[in-house]
Design a protein around this motif. Structure first.
Motif, PDB file in Angstrom:
ATOM      1  N   ALA A 102       0.807  -1.214   0.000  1.00 53.45           N
ATOM      2  CA  ALA A 102       0.000   0.000   0.000  1.00 53.45           C
ATOM      3  C   ALA A 102       0.840   1.263   0.000  1.00 53.45           C
ATOM      4  O   ALA A 102       0.299   2.361   0.063  1.00 53.45           O
ATOM      5  CB  ALA A 102      -0.927   0.004   1.225  1.00 53.45           C
ATOM      6  N   ALA A 103       2.158   1.136  -0.061  1.00 48.49           N
ATOM      7  CA  ALA A 103       3.033   2.302  -0.034  1.00 48.49           C
ATOM      8  C   ALA A 103       3.630   2.537  -1.412  1.00 48.49           C
ATOM      9  O   ALA A 103       4.149   1.621  -2.040  1.00 48.49           O
ATOM     10  CB  ALA A 103       4.148   2.093   0.990  1.00 48.49           C
ATOM     11  N   GLY A 104       3.523   3.757  -1.875  1.00 48.62           N
ATOM     12  CA  GLY A 104       4.046   4.103  -3.191  1.00 48.62           C
ATOM     13  C   GLY A 104       4.084   5.604  -3.363  1.00 48.62           C
ATOM     14  O   GLY A 104       3.774   6.362  -2.435  1.00 48.62           O
ATOM     15  N   GLY A 105       4.478   6.043  -4.546  1.00 48.82           N
ATOM     16  CA  GLY A 105       4.560   7.476  -4.815  1.00 48.82           C
ATOM     17  C   GLY A 105       3.850   7.846  -6.094  1.00 48.82           C
ATOM     18  O   GLY A 105       3.737   7.038  -7.024  1.00 48.82           O
ATOM     19  N   LEU A 106       3.356   9.078  -6.151  1.00 47.83           N
ATOM     20  CA  LEU A 106       2.660   9.578  -7.329  1.00 47.83           C
ATOM     21  C   LEU A 106       3.337  10.860  -7.800  1.00 47.83           C
ATOM     22  O   LEU A 106       3.573  11.783  -7.018  1.00 47.83           O
ATOM     23  CB  LEU A 106       1.191   9.865  -7.009  1.00 47.83           C
ATOM     24  CG  LEU A 106       0.369  10.482  -8.148  1.00 47.83           C
ATOM     25  CD1 LEU A 106       0.227   9.492  -9.298  1.00 47.83           C
ATOM     26  CD2 LEU A 106      -1.005  10.925  -7.648  1.00 47.83           C
TER      27      LEU A 106
ATOM     28  N   MET B 294      -8.946  20.586  -0.362  1.00 47.74           N
ATOM     29  CA  MET B 294      -7.759  21.361  -0.028  1.00 47.74           C
ATOM     30  C   MET B 294      -6.963  21.751  -1.278  1.00 47.74           C
ATOM     31  O   MET B 294      -6.145  22.671  -1.224  1.00 47.74           O
ATOM     32  CB  MET B 294      -6.868  20.565   0.938  1.00 47.74           C
ATOM     33  CG  MET B 294      -7.547  20.247   2.257  1.00 47.74           C
ATOM     34  SD  MET B 294      -6.458  19.360   3.391  1.00 47.74           S
ATOM     35  CE  MET B 294      -5.202  20.599   3.719  1.00 47.74           C
ATOM     36  N   ILE B 295      -7.185  21.052  -2.382  1.00 48.19           N
ATOM     37  CA  ILE B 295      -6.529  21.409  -3.643  1.00 48.19           C
ATOM     38  C   ILE B 295      -7.553  21.322  -4.766  1.00 48.19           C
ATOM     39  O   ILE B 295      -8.595  20.669  -4.628  1.00 48.19           O
ATOM     40  CB  ILE B 295      -5.330  20.489  -3.959  1.00 48.19           C
ATOM     41  CG1 ILE B 295      -5.819  19.050  -4.153  1.00 48.19           C
ATOM     42  CG2 ILE B 295      -4.262  20.571  -2.894  1.00 48.19           C
ATOM     43  CD1 ILE B 295      -4.758  18.119  -4.697  1.00 48.19           C
ATOM     44  N   ASP B 296      -7.261  21.985  -5.863  1.00 43.22           N
ATOM     45  CA  ASP B 296      -8.084  21.876  -7.061  1.00 43.22           C
ATOM     46  C   ASP B 296      -7.487  20.769  -7.935  1.00 43.22           C
ATOM     47  O   ASP B 296      -6.407  20.946  -8.515  1.00 43.22           O
ATOM     48  CB  ASP B 296      -8.086  23.200  -7.825  1.00 43.22           C
ATOM     49  CG  ASP B 296      -8.925  23.129  -9.098  1.00 43.22           C
ATOM     50  OD1 ASP B 296      -9.625  22.099  -9.283  1.00 43.22           O
ATOM     51  OD2 ASP B 296      -8.873  24.085  -9.890  1.00 43.22           O
ATOM     52  N   PRO B 297      -8.133  19.622  -8.011  1.00 43.86           N
ATOM     53  CA  PRO B 297      -7.538  18.508  -8.767  1.00 43.86           C
ATOM     54  C   PRO B 297      -7.350  18.829 -10.248  1.00 43.86           C
ATOM     55  O   PRO B 297      -6.520  18.209 -10.911  1.00 43.86           O
ATOM     56  CB  PRO B 297      -8.533  17.364  -8.563  1.00 43.86           C
ATOM     57  CG  PRO B 297      -9.818  18.022  -8.201  1.00 43.86           C
ATOM     58  CD  PRO B 297      -9.441  19.265  -7.446  1.00 43.86           C
ATOM     59  N   LYS B 298      -8.112  19.808 -10.773  1.00 46.28           N
ATOM     60  CA  LYS B 298      -7.971  20.155 -12.185  1.00 46.28           C
ATOM     61  C   LYS B 298      -6.698  20.963 -12.457  1.00 46.28           C
ATOM     62  O   LYS B 298      -6.306  21.122 -13.603  1.00 46.28           O
ATOM     63  CB  LYS B 298      -9.196  20.950 -12.637  1.00 46.28           C
ATOM     64  CG  LYS B 298     -10.493  20.147 -12.588  1.00 46.28           C
ATOM     65  CD  LYS B 298     -11.666  20.975 -13.077  1.00 46.28           C
ATOM     66  CE  LYS B 298     -12.962  20.166 -13.041  1.00 46.28           C
ATOM     67  NZ  LYS B 298     -14.124  20.963 -13.504  1.00 46.28           N
ATOM     68  N   ALA B 299      -6.079  21.473 -11.381  1.00 52.99           N
ATOM     69  CA  ALA B 299      -4.857  22.252 -11.566  1.00 52.99           C
ATOM     70  C   ALA B 299      -3.629  21.353 -11.746  1.00 52.99           C
ATOM     71  O   ALA B 299      -2.583  21.822 -12.173  1.00 52.99           O
ATOM     72  CB  ALA B 299      -4.640  23.180 -10.372  1.00 52.99           C
ATOM     73  N   PHE B 300      -3.791  20.075 -11.429  1.00 56.93           N
ATOM     74  CA  PHE B 300      -2.678  19.139 -11.525  1.00 56.93           C
ATOM     75  C   PHE B 300      -3.053  17.972 -12.434  1.00 56.93           C
ATOM     76  O   PHE B 300      -4.237  17.715 -12.684  1.00 56.93           O
ATOM     77  CB  PHE B 300      -2.302  18.603 -10.140  1.00 56.93           C
ATOM     78  CG  PHE B 300      -1.911  19.660  -9.151  1.00 56.93           C
ATOM     79  CD1 PHE B 300      -0.615  20.116  -9.092  1.00 56.93           C
ATOM     80  CD2 PHE B 300      -2.858  20.208  -8.293  1.00 56.93           C
ATOM     81  CE1 PHE B 300      -0.249  21.096  -8.180  1.00 56.93           C
ATOM     82  CE2 PHE B 300      -2.506  21.181  -7.377  1.00 56.93           C
ATOM     83  CZ  PHE B 300      -1.195  21.626  -7.321  1.00 56.93           C
ATOM     84  N   ARG B 301      -2.032  17.282 -12.913  1.00 53.80           N
ATOM     85  CA  ARG B 301      -2.266  16.078 -13.699  1.00 53.80           C
ATOM     86  C   ARG B 301      -1.274  15.000 -13.244  1.00 53.80           C
ATOM     87  O   ARG B 301      -0.060  15.230 -13.266  1.00 53.80           O
ATOM     88  CB  ARG B 301      -2.063  16.366 -15.189  1.00 53.80           C
ATOM     89  CG  ARG B 301      -2.421  15.156 -16.067  1.00 53.80           C
ATOM     90  CD  ARG B 301      -2.372  15.493 -17.559  1.00 53.80           C
ATOM     91  NE  ARG B 301      -1.010  15.722 -18.034  1.00 53.80           N
ATOM     92  CZ  ARG B 301      -0.486  16.907 -18.252  1.00 53.80           C
ATOM     93  NH1 ARG B 301      -1.214  17.999 -18.052  1.00 53.80           N
ATOM     94  NH2 ARG B 301       0.756  17.043 -18.680  1.00 53.80           N
ATOM     95  N   PRO B 302      -1.792  13.852 -12.815  1.00 54.37           N
ATOM     96  CA  PRO B 302      -0.888  12.756 -12.448  1.00 54.37           C
ATOM     97  C   PRO B 302      -0.051  12.338 -13.652  1.00 54.37           C
ATOM     98  O   PRO B 302      -0.546  12.280 -14.786  1.00 54.37           O
ATOM     99  CB  PRO B 302      -1.839  11.640 -12.006  1.00 54.37           C
ATOM    100  CG  PRO B 302      -3.094  12.353 -11.599  1.00 54.37           C
ATOM    101  CD  PRO B 302      -3.204  13.525 -12.533  1.00 54.37           C
ATOM    102  N   ALA B 303       1.216  12.071 -13.420  1.00 54.93           N
ATOM    103  CA  ALA B 303       2.142  11.743 -14.504  1.00 54.93           C
ATOM    104  C   ALA B 303       2.775  10.378 -14.276  1.00 54.93           C
ATOM    105  O   ALA B 303       2.906   9.916 -13.137  1.00 54.93           O
ATOM    106  CB  ALA B 303       3.240  12.808 -14.610  1.00 54.93           C
ATOM    107  N   ALA B 304       3.148   9.750 -15.384  1.00 51.15           N
ATOM    108  CA  ALA B 304       3.844   8.452 -15.357  1.00 51.15           C
ATOM    109  C   ALA B 304       3.090   7.436 -14.520  1.00 51.15           C
ATOM    110  O   ALA B 304       3.693   6.666 -13.769  1.00 51.15           O
ATOM    111  CB  ALA B 304       5.272   8.633 -14.845  1.00 51.15           C
ATOM    112  N   VAL B 305       1.763   7.432 -14.644  1.00 50.68           N
ATOM    113  CA  VAL B 305       0.931   6.543 -13.827  1.00 50.68           C
ATOM    114  C   VAL B 305       1.054   5.107 -14.328  1.00 50.68           C
ATOM    115  O   VAL B 305       0.967   4.846 -15.532  1.00 50.68           O
ATOM    116  CB  VAL B 305      -0.543   7.000 -13.851  1.00 50.68           C
ATOM    117  CG1 VAL B 305      -1.420   6.021 -13.089  1.00 50.68           C
ATOM    118  CG2 VAL B 305      -0.661   8.407 -13.270  1.00 50.68           C
TER     119      VAL B 305
END
Length: 414
Positions: free
Chosen positions: A169-173, A263-274
């Protein structure tokens, strides 16, 4: 089905701890309240009493006795060493829940928490003979290798179905600015600046390095710069939005949790290298590894180990987490060995560059001595040459004067 198996194992542990004590019926157990749970000693401890426990939902780490130098520890008290990473995450609530369970099951005993920084954690545990440890998976591997520790339980996340769980269950994004269309794949981040939660503990940076190694990249040269943000997720995300970093690395599920809480606007970021097909509902840019681990040292009392195990595996699910019975740290061991991290740092010494790096001070001193000897030798040689030339000149002058004197004597004689 898995919970039933855990119950059978716990029943066996209980039976070995108290073979002569009958087990209370389920109906009587369910009717018990906290006030009715009597002090449970090693002779009367059984699983029915553990299952009857009621827990305070508001328990926090602040309610647990912190172990100081002046603390008096009873012979039957529970003492835990906790790896301090300056993070206030759900694993703290799990530790507090375990302390609360021990308080309910054994009201005549206290639970002491000794928070120790990652640097020097193993040395302090050995020096103070602390019986129980709660640490990251990387530190637990080091404890197993160096001090004979035994992993007891790993924090695991429950999936959609209640009977399914994932110890890994431990990883990085990796996240990037949504306006940066040029960034997305792992290859597009080569040479980029990355903001990371600064931590000396085993965490997202090592997990990402594992993926880079698997993709045949050098983790030390892949990024042009690492911007370390000390245990501060908002600062990592701010660095991405402000342009101080091209990408940010945060723990798995942190992005989803911050978005859900507004707490954050998810549209302001994009997950990368998923990565695709990773366990759980959260996105991950790295393979998943075992999470925080509960273990005991070789000098821990066997009866106390059984009590802690029985309470831990009987605790209710805490915010989607529970203690997993099977602890497999082989993937973590393979990763830190490949990274030459922690107990495997000696592998760097098997290469010339690694040996020179690990003994840089000695090499610097050796070079300084060599340069001094070389300078002294050259200076001495120069002085000898000068004095030899002066002596040669003197001898030539003496010979000339003797020749002149001889000629003068011959002329006088004539």
């Amino acid at each position: 089905m898995r919970s039933a198996a855990a119950g059978l194992i716990l029943a066996a542990v209980t039976a070995s701890a108290s073979p002569d004590v009958p087990t209370a019926s389920a109906s009587q157990s369910e009717a018990q309240t906290v006030s009715e749970v009597a002090a449970v000693s090693g002779a009367t401890f059984n699983l029915s009493e553990v299952r009857a426990m009621h827990f305070r939902e508001d328990t926090g780490i602040e309610g647990v006795s912190r172990l100081e130098a002046s603390t008096t520890i009873g012979p039957d008290d529970f003492v835990f060493a906790v790896e301090e990473t300056d993070r206030n995450e759900s694993y703290i609530r799990m530790l507090a829940s375990l302390a609360e369970g021990l308080r309910v099951a054994f009201p005549d005993r206290r639970t002491h928490i000794r928070q120790i920084p990652s640097r020097g954690f193993i040395d302090v545990v050995r020096a103070e003979k602390i019986p129980f440890v709660f640490a990251t998976a990387g530190t637990m591997v080091a404890l197993v290798n160096e001090s004979g520790a035994v992993p007891l339980a790993a924090r695991e996340r429950l999936n959609t179905h209640a009977e399914e769980s994932s110890q890994s269950a431990a990883g990085g994004l990796l996240v990037v600015d949504a306006k940066r269309r040029d960034l997305g794949s792992l290859e597009s981040l080569e040479g980029a600046r990355i903001a990371v939660e600064s931590s000396v503990a085993f965490g997202p940076w090592q997990w990402l390095a594992g993926r880079l190694l698997a993709d045949h990249h050098d983790p030390r040269k892949f990024f042009s710069e690492a911007v370390w943000r000390p245990h501060d997720v908002p600062e990592v995300l701010n660095a991405v939005l402000s342009g101080r970093a091209d990408a940010g690395l945060i723990s798995v599920c942190t992005f989803e949790a911050l978005a859900a809480e507004g707490m954050i606007d998810p549209k302001a970021f994009r997950p990368a290298a998923v990565l695709k097909r990773t366990p759980g509902a959260c996105l991950s840019s790295t393979p998943l590894y075992p999470d925080w681990t509960l273990g005991y040292m070789a000098w821990a009392d066997g009866n106390q180990v059984r009590r802690v195990a029985a309470v831990a595996f009987s605790l209710p699910v805490n915010d989607g987490w529970r203690w997993g019975l099977r602890v497999d740290l082989s993937s973590v061991r393979s990763l830190i060995e490949a990274l030459h991290f922690g107990p495997y740092s000696y592998l760097d010494e098997q290469t010339v560059a690694g040996f020179m790096k690990s003994h840089a001070e000695w090499f610097a001193a050796l070079v300084a001595v060599f340069l001094f000897v070389l300078f002294h030798a050259l200076r001495s040689r120069y002085l000898v040459r000068v004095k030899t030339q002066a002596l040669r000149t003197a001898l030539e002058e003496k010979e000339r004067m003797e020749n002149e004197a001889r000629v003068s004597r011959e002329q006088l004689s004539a």
